[in-house]
Design a protein around this motif. Structure first.
Motif, mmCIF file in Angstrom:
data_model
loop_
_atom_site.group_PDB
_atom_site.id
_atom_site.type_symbol
_atom_site.label_atom_id
_atom_site.label_comp_id
_atom_site.label_asym_id
_atom_site.label_seq_id
_atom_site.Cartn_x
_atom_site.Cartn_y
_atom_site.Cartn_z
ATOM 1 N N ASP A 111 22.640 -8.758 5.413
ATOM 2 C CA ASP A 111 23.329 -8.468 4.148
ATOM 3 C C ASP A 111 22.412 -8.640 2.946
ATOM 4 O O ASP A 111 22.604 -7.999 1.912
ATOM 5 N N ASP A 112 21.395 -9.490 3.084
ATOM 6 C CA ASP A 112 20.458 -9.723 1.987
ATOM 7 C C ASP A 112 19.328 -8.702 1.955
ATOM 8 O O ASP A 112 18.441 -8.764 1.121
ATOM 9 N N GLY A 113 19.345 -7.739 2.904
ATOM 10 C CA GLY A 113 18.321 -6.701 2.944
ATOM 11 C C GLY A 113 17.084 -7.084 3.741
ATOM 12 O O GLY A 113 16.186 -6.277 3.927
ATOM 13 N N GLU A 114 17.037 -8.317 4.218
ATOM 14 C CA GLU A 114 15.886 -8.775 4.990
ATOM 15 C C GLU A 114 15.987 -8.280 6.430
ATOM 16 O O GLU A 114 17.057 -8.263 7.012
ATOM 17 N N THR A 158 14.476 4.357 3.252
ATOM 18 C CA THR A 158 15.287 4.482 2.045
ATOM 19 C C THR A 158 14.852 5.655 1.177
ATOM 20 O O THR A 158 15.537 5.988 0.219
ATOM 21 N N ARG A 159 13.740 6.278 1.504
ATOM 22 C CA ARG A 159 13.249 7.412 0.713
ATOM 23 C C ARG A 159 14.130 8.631 0.933
ATOM 24 O O ARG A 159 14.707 8.813 1.999
ATOM 25 N N ARG A 165 5.837 -4.968 9.034
ATOM 26 C CA ARG A 165 6.102 -3.621 9.561
ATOM 27 C C ARG A 165 7.573 -3.259 9.382
ATOM 28 O O ARG A 165 7.910 -2.154 8.970
ATOM 29 N N ALA A 166 8.470 -4.222 9.665
ATOM 30 C CA ALA A 166 9.904 -3.966 9.512
ATOM 31 C C ALA A 166 10.246 -3.661 8.054
ATOM 32 O O ALA A 166 11.053 -2.771 7.775
ATOM 33 N N ARG A 167 9.639 -4.384 7.108
ATOM 34 C CA ARG A 167 9.893 -4.137 5.684
ATOM 35 C C ARG A 167 9.383 -2.756 5.266
ATOM 36 O O ARG A 167 10.039 -2.036 4.515
ATOM 37 N N ILE A 168 8.206 -2.389 5.758
ATOM 38 C CA ILE A 168 7.636 -1.079 5.432
ATOM 39 C C ILE A 168 8.506 0.032 5.998
ATOM 40 O O ILE A 168 8.830 1.004 5.302
#
Length: 109
Positions: free
Chosen positions: A7-10, A42-43, A33-36
């Motif tokens: 829920d926090d986007g992490e 999201t693009r 890697r997961a964040r990237i």
């Protein structure tokens, strides 16, 4: 590999990935890697990502802030100036590479 986010986007990593990332206190490649990948998802469909060598500093660090920790960004933005301010006497000689001109006879002399 599809990685979900909380829920926090992490990113929510599998236990094996958490364990492997915990082996190094400063480098967490699976999390990064997961964040990237999340940022790329999201693009918009028409968004293009170009990889070019920058001619000047970016106007902001938003793209990096979306995938890197604030501490890492602060380190990269200040490390060179802090290292340079130490002067030659403060530089570790083991971190410098000697430059060869390709002449092997000079090394034997």
């Amino acid at each position: 590999e599809d990685i979900s986010n909380g829920d926090d986007g992490e990113p929510i990593l599998e236990n094996a990935n958490k364990r492997d990332d915990a082996l190094d206190a400063f480098n967490h490649p699976r999390y990064r890697r997961a964040r990237i990948l999340h940022e790329l998802k999201t693009r918009q469909a028409g968004d293009k990502i170009l990889f070019v060598k920058p001619e000047s500093a970016a106007p902001d660090l938003l793209a990096y802030e979306n995938v890197q920790s604030a501490a890492l960004i602060e380190f990269f933005t200040s490390a060179w100036d802090r290292w340079d301010s130490l002067g030659p006497e403060g530089h570790d000689p083991m971190c410098c590479l000697s430059v060869s001109n390709g002449d092997s006879s000079a090394a034997a002399a």
